[in-house]
Enzyme design. Structure first.
Site, PDB file in Angstrom:
ATOM      1  N   TYR A  46       0.870  -1.174   0.000  1.00  0.00           N
ATOM      2  CA  TYR A  46       0.000   0.000   0.000  1.00  0.00           C
ATOM      3  C   TYR A  46       0.908   1.225   0.000  1.00  0.00           C
ATOM      4  O   TYR A  46       1.824   1.316   0.828  1.00  0.00           O
ATOM      5  CB  TYR A  46      -0.886   0.002   1.249  1.00  0.00           C
ATOM      6  N   GLU A  97      -3.516   7.405  -4.084  1.00  0.00           N
ATOM      7  CA  GLU A  97      -3.334   6.109  -3.421  1.00  0.00           C
ATOM      8  C   GLU A  97      -3.107   5.003  -4.442  1.00  0.00           C
ATOM      9  O   GLU A  97      -3.834   4.914  -5.429  1.00  0.00           O
ATOM     10  CB  GLU A  97      -4.603   5.804  -2.607  1.00  0.00           C
TER      11      GLU A  97
END
Ligand code: GDP
Ligand code: MN
Length: 398
Positions: A112, A200
């Site tokens: 992530y 993101e």
């Protein structure tokens, strides 16, 4: 403002971040054709992904790996024909109008990586985790230590050594370490350049080693971007990515009339002037045990037509079982609100209880207007103050 994954992937690719190529389609037949051309070029696996402004698609069955054009057609038919429901969507789910068809990559590890605003620290922040993928929310909730947070310098942004440290902490070494460091630096620079509020990549993947890339390769398989609405005026190319079909139609309609409207889950429609008064109105409704159906700030200078439109929007919401009007007339004149109430009663019709609390500029004139129309608006009650108003409306809808 949010954009779709296919648009976000293009932005990242333009910024020099490695992204698997893909095609946006709007029909199952086009999904089959797009898959055919990937398989035709030697691809072994294709991924079909719903393009909606919400995540959690993988678990909801709206990201599918397929092995043939026919399977791509079936996956696309399913996604375009069903609403997607995930923890990030409203309970009734979202309609899927677009799909991304891309060559699937082999995944060894999922990370992530994001840049966002950390309001508590008052700075932009790099967030990274070695446990990326569809469980990231669970990881963040149960093991916050598995999430790396690196504050960015307000002027210099993300420093190369910080990005490198973060990539090391993800467990990367060798060429993939260099690549991931580069991805983070480009992401931070893009965040700044485009006035983003969130960029993101989840997952940022490490692909397994091949003859050409023995140590493996880094690739951005999913991307989510949100931009600061107040800065869109200086990013025309971003503003053009706006997809009105992904927005709440009532909110869009309100914005066209210069009204700040946000739909909520409760049953008391609120018409208020000023964001602060709107917030306290919502609070006092909650204090009385009920909940607001919306946040609506008509502002100070809304015309009578815009206020009438505001009533139309509130009354067209079937969840609304009562309406509370709370106006503190400063710049907004109370008589304008009163005329709009009478107008709305005639053109739209109040079928639910209405409680009106007016104070301030031209309040006497406003009261005269409402008094004169009383027979036509029998469900209307006048409140003496905010507490009385909240009390009356919560009892009226109970
Ligand atoms: P999200 O669930 O909405 O965040 O959608 P993602 O695009 O992140 O996909 C969810 C999951 O599907 C990922 O975490 C991967 O495990 C898997 N996935 C997505 N794309 C690919 C791909 O190209 N190859 C493989 N092997 N898995 C993929
Ligand atoms: Mn994802």
């Amino acid at each position: 403002m949010k954009i779709h994954e296919f648009q976000a992937r293009q932005l990242l690719a333009d910024a020099g971040i490695p992204v698997p190529p893909g095609t946006m389609v709007t029909s199952a037949a086009d999904a089959r054709r797009a898959a055919e051309s990937i398989f035709g070029a030697g691809g072994r696996l294709v991924v079909v992904k719903a393009q909606v402004h919400a995540g959690g698609r993988g678990k909801a069955g709206f990201v599918k790996l397929v092995k043939s054009p026919e399977e791509a057609f079936e996956a696309a038919t399913f996604m375009l024909g069903n609403r997607m429901v995930s923890p990030q969507t409203p309970p009734e789910g979202l309609e899927v109008r677009r799909l991304l068809v891309a060559e699937a990559v082999d995944i060894e590890r999922e990370f992530y990586v994001a840049i966002t605003v950390d309001r508590a620290r008052r700075t932009n922040t790099l967030i990274a985790s070695a446990e990326g993928g569809v469980e990231i929310e669970h990881v963040a909730a149960t093991r916050p230590d598995a999430i790396i947070r690196v504050p960015l310098h307000p002027v210099d942004g993300l420093a190369p050594f910080q990005a490198r440290d973060a990539a090391m902490a993800l467990g990367l070494r060798g060429k993939p370490l260099v690549q991931a460091t580069d991805v983070m630096l480009r992401l931070a620079a893009t965040f700044r350049k485009l006035d983003a509020s969130l960029l993101e990549i989840n997952p940022l993947v490490l692909m397994p080693g091949t003859a050409e890339h023995p140590q493996g390769r880094i690739s951005a398989v999913d991307a989510k971007c949100t931009f600061d609405d107040n800065a869109l005026f200086r990013h025309k190319s971003i503003a053009e990515l706006f997809d009105p079909s992904e927005e709440n139609p009532a909110e869009l309609h309100a914005a066209e009339h210069g009204l700040s409207y946000v739909a909520l889950d409760g049953n008391i429609g609120c018409l208020v002037n000023g964001a602060g008064l709107a917030m306290s109105t919502m609070d006092i409704i909650s204090l009385h045990g009920a909940s607001p159906a919306n946040f609506l700030d008509v502002g100070g200078s809304a015309s009578e037509e815009a206020v009438a439109e505001a009533f139309r929007i509130i009354l067209s919401d079937s969840k609304v079982k009562g309406v509370l009007v709370n106006i503190f007339g400063g710049i907004m004149q109370c008589d304008r609100i009163a005329r709009a109430i009478v107008g709305a009663a005639e053109t739209v019709g109040f079928k639910v209880p209405l409680v009106v609390r007016l104070e301030g500029t031209n309040v006497d004139e406003a009261r005269r207007i409402l008094e004169a129309a009383r027979e036509r608006i029998p469900m209307m009650q006048a409140a003496t103050d905010l507490t009385d108003a909240a009390d009356r409306i919560t009892r009226a809808v109970a």
